[in-house]
Design a protein around this motif. Structure first.
Motif, PDB file in Angstrom:
ATOM      1  N   LEU A   1       6.312   1.080  -2.553  1.00 44.25           N
ATOM      2  CA  LEU A   1       6.587   0.418  -1.280  1.00 44.25           C
ATOM      3  C   LEU A   1       5.393   0.599  -0.338  1.00 44.25           C
ATOM      4  CD1 LEU A   1       9.229  -1.040  -0.457  1.00 44.25           C
ATOM      5  CD2 LEU A   1       9.785   0.963   0.919  1.00 44.25           C
ATOM      6  N   PRO A   2       4.865  -0.468   0.254  1.00 42.75           N
ATOM      7  CA  PRO A   2       3.677  -0.355   1.115  1.00 42.75           C
ATOM      8  C   PRO A   2       4.014   0.182   2.507  1.00 42.75           C
ATOM      9  CG  PRO A   2       4.369  -2.642   1.032  1.00 42.75           C
ATOM     10  CD  PRO A   2       5.281  -1.877   0.092  1.00 42.75           C
ATOM     11  N   ASP A   3       4.440   1.450   2.573  1.00 44.43           N
ATOM     12  CA  ASP A   3       4.776   2.049   3.862  1.00 44.43           C
ATOM     13  C   ASP A   3       3.563   2.066   4.793  1.00 44.43           C
ATOM     14  OD1 ASP A   3       7.430   2.521   3.281  1.00 44.43           O
ATOM     15  OD2 ASP A   3       7.059   4.495   2.434  1.00 44.43           O
ATOM     16  N   ARG A   4       2.404   2.418   4.245  1.00 40.65           N
ATOM     17  CA  ARG A   4       1.179   2.461   5.050  1.00 40.65           C
ATOM     18  C   ARG A   4       0.296   1.268   4.679  1.00 40.65           C
ATOM     19  NH1 ARG A   4      -0.081   4.875   9.550  1.00 40.65           N
ATOM     20  NH2 ARG A   4       0.660   6.897   8.749  1.00 40.65           N
ATOM     21  N   ILE A   5       0.128   0.358   5.622  1.00 34.60           N
ATOM     22  CA  ILE A   5      -0.752  -0.800   5.437  1.00 34.60           C
ATOM     23  C   ILE A   5      -1.906  -0.681   6.420  1.00 34.60           C
ATOM     24  CG2 ILE A   5      -0.950  -3.316   5.495  1.00 34.60           C
ATOM     25  CD1 ILE A   5       2.032  -3.504   4.982  1.00 34.60           C
ATOM     26  N   GLU A   6      -3.137  -0.795   5.928  1.00 32.55           N
ATOM     27  CA  GLU A   6      -4.310  -0.800   6.789  1.00 32.55           C
ATOM     28  C   GLU A   6      -4.943  -2.181   6.750  1.00 32.55           C
ATOM     29  OE1 GLU A   6      -5.597   3.905   6.840  1.00 32.55           O
ATOM     30  OE2 GLU A   6      -6.932   2.463   5.834  1.00 32.55           O
ATOM     31  N   GLY A   7      -5.267  -2.707   7.926  1.00 33.49           N
ATOM     32  CA  GLY A   7      -5.834  -4.049   8.036  1.00 33.49           C
ATOM     33  C   GLY A   7      -7.235  -4.022   8.609  1.00 33.49           C
TER      34      GLY A   7
ATOM     35  N   ASP B   1     -14.086   4.716  -7.097  1.00 34.94           N
ATOM     36  CA  ASP B   1     -13.071   5.141  -8.061  1.00 34.94           C
ATOM     37  C   ASP B   1     -11.726   5.374  -7.376  1.00 34.94           C
ATOM     38  OD1 ASP B   1     -12.149   5.696 -10.604  1.00 34.94           O
ATOM     39  OD2 ASP B   1     -12.557   7.848 -10.459  1.00 34.94           O
ATOM     40  N   LEU B   2     -11.352   4.408  -6.499  1.00 35.42           N
ATOM     41  CA  LEU B   2     -10.074   4.463  -5.800  1.00 35.42           C
ATOM     42  C   LEU B   2      -9.205   3.289  -6.233  1.00 35.42           C
ATOM     43  CD1 LEU B   2     -11.230   5.329  -2.157  1.00 35.42           C
ATOM     44  CD2 LEU B   2     -10.207   6.881  -3.838  1.00 35.42           C
ATOM     45  N   ASP B   3      -7.939   3.555  -6.433  1.00 34.03           N
ATOM     46  CA  ASP B   3      -6.998   2.526  -6.862  1.00 34.03           C
ATOM     47  C   ASP B   3      -6.053   2.207  -5.710  1.00 34.03           C
ATOM     48  OD1 ASP B   3      -5.520   0.734  -8.304  1.00 34.03           O
ATOM     49  OD2 ASP B   3      -4.352   2.252  -9.377  1.00 34.03           O
TER      50      ASP B   3
ATOM     51  N   ARG C   1     -14.898   8.406   3.379  1.00 29.53           N
ATOM     52  CA  ARG C   1     -14.506   9.552   4.195  1.00 29.53           C
ATOM     53  C   ARG C   1     -13.125  10.062   3.808  1.00 29.53           C
ATOM     54  NH1 ARG C   1     -14.627  10.106  10.825  1.00 29.53           N
ATOM     55  NH2 ARG C   1     -13.774  12.225  10.889  1.00 29.53           N
ATOM     56  N   LEU C   2     -12.164   9.151   3.617  1.00 22.15           N
ATOM     57  CA  LEU C   2     -10.828   9.585   3.217  1.00 22.15           C
ATOM     58  C   LEU C   2     -10.874  10.322   1.888  1.00 22.15           C
ATOM     59  CD1 LEU C   2      -8.436   6.616   4.146  1.00 22.15           C
ATOM     60  CD2 LEU C   2      -8.973   8.672   5.458  1.00 22.15           C
TER      61      LEU C   2
ATOM     62  N   LEU D   1      -4.256   8.138   1.379  1.00 29.86           N
ATOM     63  CA  LEU D   1      -4.750   6.764   1.262  1.00 29.86           C
ATOM     64  C   LEU D   1      -3.629   5.774   1.583  1.00 29.86           C
ATOM     65  CD1 LEU D   1      -6.730   7.162  -2.082  1.00 29.86           C
ATOM     66  CD2 LEU D   1      -7.689   7.071   0.231  1.00 29.86           C
ATOM     67  N   PRO D   2      -3.971   4.578   2.053  1.00 28.35           N
ATOM     68  CA  PRO D   2      -2.930   3.577   2.344  1.00 28.35           C
ATOM     69  C   PRO D   2      -2.314   3.031   1.067  1.00 28.35           C
ATOM     70  CG  PRO D   2      -5.104   2.602   2.589  1.00 28.35           C
ATOM     71  CD  PRO D   2      -5.327   4.077   2.348  1.00 28.35           C
ATOM     72  N   ASP D   3      -1.139   2.417   1.216  1.00 25.06           N
ATOM     73  CA  ASP D   3      -0.463   1.787   0.078  1.00 25.06           C
ATOM     74  C   ASP D   3      -0.937   0.361  -0.147  1.00 25.06           C
ATOM     75  OD1 ASP D   3       1.307   4.060  -0.330  1.00 25.06           O
ATOM     76  OD2 ASP D   3       2.257   3.436   1.547  1.00 25.06           O
ATOM     77  N   LEU D   4      -1.546  -0.236   0.892  1.00 24.29           N
ATOM     78  CA  LEU D   4      -2.045  -1.608   0.786  1.00 24.29           C
ATOM     79  C   LEU D   4      -3.123  -1.818   1.842  1.00 24.29           C
ATOM     80  CD1 LEU D   4      -1.820  -4.569  -0.313  1.00 24.29           C
ATOM     81  CD2 LEU D   4      -0.124  -4.982   1.494  1.00 24.29           C
ATOM     82  N   ILE D   5      -4.195  -2.522   1.463  1.00 25.73           N
ATOM     83  CA  ILE D   5      -5.240  -2.915   2.400  1.00 25.73           C
ATOM     84  C   ILE D   5      -5.155  -4.429   2.578  1.00 25.73           C
ATOM     85  CG2 ILE D   5      -7.723  -3.015   2.846  1.00 25.73           C
ATOM     86  CD1 ILE D   5      -8.022  -0.577   1.010  1.00 25.73           C
TER      87      ILE D   5
END
Length: 661
Positions: free
Chosen positions: A402-408, A496-498, A464-465, A472-476
């Motif tokens: 579930l994309p609880d954290r979305i970064e735009g 190397d981030l998913d 940086r994160l 990390l966010p759940d969706l960008i």
């Protein structure tokens, strides 16, 4: 919220397929036998089968997942089904039918009980000695009125008044008299507050007449600034009271305006009550309903109008509603009371030239009711979190969780200058402003390259994160198409981030995934699309506002910094003393020498340079005004583009050029 497959799904589906094709009423029951929804249908088989076919909305999945059995009762016609449905809803009060719970909350304007009072909008009335005015049924109109008051009266904006050595920005732009720096006496300040109170207290013509006399008296005494303030304040007050053309002179017939707004199963319904030509109340009702949009009105009205005294002579509804059965039900209900309420359907497009002036006012009132309902839906979504949208988004985009954290992300610049990347964060479907960030881009300063800008912002953020081992966010979400999405995806792959990435393109509201050959297109009423649009719009607002701040900062500070013999410290001293270049240019050499601690010769150089700058600014303003007047004269006759041209003209006059996408 459980939306998994219901073990009774096949049994429910079979019942739907075997239902007759006649009109009737159907009841959904849960495993405990409790009725959770009652509906009516012209064709029971078609209606019940629709719950199990096609791409079902979240509200339908919610109903099916909680149901255990379906029952139905056939009727001779659809109107009988409507009457039976109404009786069954009153009998069972099902969870997913309309249950009227008044959720109204009227905002008021509060003037604080302080030595130097301030004013603001509030929904809480406290016994703290403050003055309260209202309540006001239209929160948007009150916001506009408060903003107008702040533009007319130089009163403080700060929440807490603290003694300062130098005034804040509002003083320098003429929006506050800086009581924090003792630049205004309390008596002079209270005069402003009393004028504001005079605008708000009293009623109708009495207030207008009283203030008009004060305005004329001020003009006689040559107090033209006060007269102008009262004049503009009266104008703003009139606009607020008659917002959206709900005017006292629009007729004396008692009437109700009913409109709704829905998001999934959540429905907010607003009723504006007009009595003796004045709006006396705004009733707002929060309900959960699985009825179709064109059935909401009749279901609501049957629950709302229960006594003869409740009915006005006229009820106005939008052209989205279907009042056919409601009008017939009203006729049957009222015949014993010798009442006759008329249901009037209005096209809510105020720009429709076919509307008469009277109907245009009714359309404005209905739009006002609809806007109030929309605002209430926004509050409800904020209160509960936007879980249906998150679940739909997870399913449609195939997200692992579930994309609880979305970064735009969004990019803003002016011809490549002042490039800024905004990063906003949504938590459970709502803005999480403490996690907003912005990036002054370095690699693309002076260059128009949105792909490179997006790569730099994503690299700085997620390296940086990763290095700090942060969550990390759940969706960008990227404000852009496939090019920007692929640029960010390449950065994440290099790190190397998913993290799932999606882009929302403005033109057709298409959703792009990395390396996709075609976009995902969602229905306009999709909860998932609505959430993505909110994130996208917030990133754009945040990026543009930061870009404008940087430009404003350079335009205000660099003028003093460009003067001869003026460094950072002297620049601050000159700004504190003279505020503007024009004030500096009109001063004496001795004043400059004393303020900046320079010699007489250096003060003379500073004064000469200031006069040259001031002259350049006057010539620039004059040429800009001539140019804008010329454009207005050449374009103003085109009525179809009048609104958009006026907006562009105002933006150009303020120097607010639109950032390139």
């Amino acid at each position: 919220m459980n939306t998994t497959v219901n073990p009774a799904y096949e049994k429910l589906h079979e019942t739907a397929l075997k239902a007759p094709s006649s009109s009737g009423v159907y009841l959904w029951r849960n495993s405990e036998g409790t009725v959770i929804y009652v509906g009516k249908a012209k064709n029971l088989k078609n209606r019940l089968s629709s719950y199990f076919s096609g791409e079902r909305h979240i509200k339908v999945r919610l109903l099916v997942s909680n149901a255990s059995t379906i029952e139905y009762i056939t009727t001779s016609n659809e109107y009988e089904a409507f009457l039976l449905e109404n009786n069954l809803i009153k009998k069972y009060t099902p969870r997913y039918n309309i249950d009227l719970k008044d959720g109204k909350s009227y905002p008021s304007l509060k003037i604080t009980n302080e030595e130097f009072p301030r004013f603001f909008k509030t929904r809480q009335i406290k016994k703290d000695g403050s003055a309260y005015f209202g309540p006001y049924p239209d929160a948007g109109a009150l916001d506009t009125f408060i903003e107008t008051l702040y533009s007319l009266y130089p009163v403080r904006h700060c929440r807490t008044l603290k003694k300062r050595t130098a005034p804040c920005m509002y003083y320098h732009i003429g929006r506050c008299k800086a009581p924090c720096c003792n630049k205004i006496s309390r008596d002079s300040y209270i005069e402003f507050i009393e004028e504001i109170k005079a605008l708000l207290e009293g009623k109708g013509d009495e207030t207008v007449r009283k203030l008009t006399e004060q305005m004329k008296q001020a003009a006689k005494e040559l107090k033209f600034e006060k007269a102008a303030r009262i004049r503009d304040g009266l104008k703003a007050l009139t606009i607020m009271q008659n917002q959206n053309l709900v005017e006292e002179n629009s007729g004396t017939t008692d009437r109700d305006y009913i409109a709704h707004w829905r998001e999934g199963e959540l429905v907010s319904i607003t009723v504006l009550k007009i009595r003796e030509g004045k709006m006396t109340a705004r009733d707002n009702f929060r309900v959960e309903s699985l009825a179709e949009d064109n059935e909401l009105l009749e279901e609501f009205a049957a629950a709302y109008y229960t006594k003869p005294e409740d009915f006005p002579p006229e009820v106005y509804v939008t052209d989205e509603d279907n009042p056919e059965f409601l009008q017939k039900w009203l006729k049957d209900f009222q015949k014993d009371f010798k009442l006759k309420t008329k249901i009037i359907v209005i096209n809510c497009s105020q720009n429709d030239r076919r509307l008469t002036p009277e109907n245009r006012r009714h359309a404005a009132s209905l739009n006002m009711a609809k806007n109030n309902a929309h605002e209430d839906i926004i509050r409800r979504l904020r209160e509960r979190g936007d879980l249906p949208a998150l679940e739909e988004l997870k399913t449609l985009l195939g997200l692992p969780r579930l994309p609880d954290r979305i970064e735009g992300f969004d990019i803003a610049h002016i011809g490549g200058k002042f490039p800024v990347a905004s990063l906003i964060s949504f938590w459970k479907g709502n803005p999480d402003k403490k996690n907003y960030r912005y990036f002054r881009l370095k690699t693309t300063d002076g260059v128009i390259d949105d792909f490179a800008s997006m790569r730099e912002a994503a690299t700085r953020r997620y390296s940086r994160l990763k290095n700090d081992n942060q969550e990390l966010p759940d969706l960008i979400l990227i404000d852009g198409g496939i090019g920007q999405v692929n640029a960010v995806e390449a950065v994440l792959k290099a790190l190397d981030l998913d993290i799932p990435v999606a882009g929302l393109a403005k033109r057709d509201e298409e959703i792009w995934r990395p390396h996709a050959s075609k976009p995902v297109c969602l229905p306009k009423r999709s909860d998932a699309l609505r959430l993505l649009q909110r994130v996208r719009d917030e990133t754009h607002r945040f990026a543009t506002s930061r870009n404008q701040t940087l430009r404003t900062k350079e335009n205000t500070v660099s003028l003093f910094a460009s003067l001869p013999h003026v460094g950072e410290k002297r620049e601050k001293l000159l700004i504190k003393t003279f505020t503007t270049i024009e004030n500096l240019a009109g001063s004496q050499e001795a004043e400059i020498a004393q303020a900046a601690h320079v010699s007489a010769d250096e003060a003379a150089d500073i004064l000469l340079a200031a006069k040259e700058l001031a002259q350049e600014r006057r010539e620039t303003k004059k040429s800009r005004k001539l140019m804008l007047d010329s454009k207005l004269n050449s374009n103003g006759s085109d009525s179809s583009d009048q609104d958009s041209y006026a907006s562009r003209l105002a933006a150009a006059a303020l120097g607010l050029e639109v950032a390139e996408e």
